[in-house]
Design an enzyme around this catalytic site. Sequence first.
Site, PDB file in Angstrom:
ATOM      1  N   ALA A  33      -7.783  48.190  54.918  1.00 31.30           N
ATOM      2  CA  ALA A  33      -6.956  47.207  54.682  1.00 31.30           C
ATOM      3  C   ALA A  33      -5.576  47.689  55.050  1.00 31.30           C
ATOM      4  O   ALA A  33      -4.964  48.701  54.935  1.00 31.30           O
ATOM      5  CB  ALA A  33      -7.033  46.923  53.095  1.00 31.30           C
ATOM      6  N   ASP A  34      -4.725  46.875  55.871  1.00 29.20           N
ATOM      7  CA  ASP A  34      -3.358  46.898  56.305  1.00 29.20           C
ATOM      8  C   ASP A  34      -2.833  45.933  55.185  1.00 29.20           C
ATOM      9  O   ASP A  34      -3.135  45.277  54.450  1.00 29.20           O
ATOM     10  CB  ASP A  34      -2.951  46.477  57.705  1.00 29.20           C
ATOM     11  CG  ASP A  34      -3.365  44.961  57.899  1.00 29.20           C
ATOM     12  OD1 ASP A  34      -3.372  43.985  57.174  1.00 29.20           O
ATOM     13  OD2 ASP A  34      -3.448  44.904  59.238  1.00 29.20           O
ATOM     14  N   SER A  35      -1.210  45.969  55.160  1.00 27.71           N
ATOM     15  CA  SER A  35      -0.507  45.216  54.364  1.00 27.71           C
ATOM     16  C   SER A  35      -0.771  43.643  54.259  1.00 27.71           C
ATOM     17  O   SER A  35      -0.570  43.034  53.153  1.00 27.71           O
ATOM     18  CB  SER A  35       1.033  45.472  54.456  1.00 27.71           C
ATOM     19  OG  SER A  35       1.298  44.918  55.959  1.00 27.71           O
ATOM     20  N   ASP A  37      -3.691  42.464  54.892  1.00 32.94           N
ATOM     21  CA  ASP A  37      -4.973  42.172  54.234  1.00 32.94           C
ATOM     22  C   ASP A  37      -4.664  42.414  52.571  1.00 32.94           C
ATOM     23  O   ASP A  37      -5.499  41.689  51.992  1.00 32.94           O
ATOM     24  CB  ASP A  37      -5.895  43.203  54.713  1.00 32.94           C
ATOM     25  CG  ASP A  37      -6.404  43.410  56.037  1.00 32.94           C
ATOM     26  OD1 ASP A  37      -6.637  42.170  56.498  1.00 32.94           O
ATOM     27  OD2 ASP A  37      -6.561  44.362  56.711  1.00 32.94           O
TER      28      ASP A  37
END
Length: 75
Positions: A33-35, A37
Site C-alpha cells: 500500500a502507498d499513501s 492506498d
Amino acid sequence: MVLEKVTSILVDQLDVDEEKVTMEASISDDLGADSLDVVDLVMSLEEEFNIEIPDEEVENIKTVGDIVKYVEDRI
C-alpha cells in the site's frame, strides 16, 4: 468477524491474495500500500464499521493486526 471484513477490504483495494493478509502483515511493506492506498483504506474502514479514524491515529496503524485491534476497540 472484523478480521474477515478487513481482509475483504484489503484484498479488494490492494489487489492482493487473501493468503498474504495476516495479522502480522505490514500494510505498506507486505501488502504494497502507498499513501493514497492508505487514504482509500481508511475511508473504506470508516464506512464499513461506522467509525472515524483521525489522521494522527492512522500513523500508528502499521499492520493488519493494528487495524483489527483499532476497529474492535471502537465498535
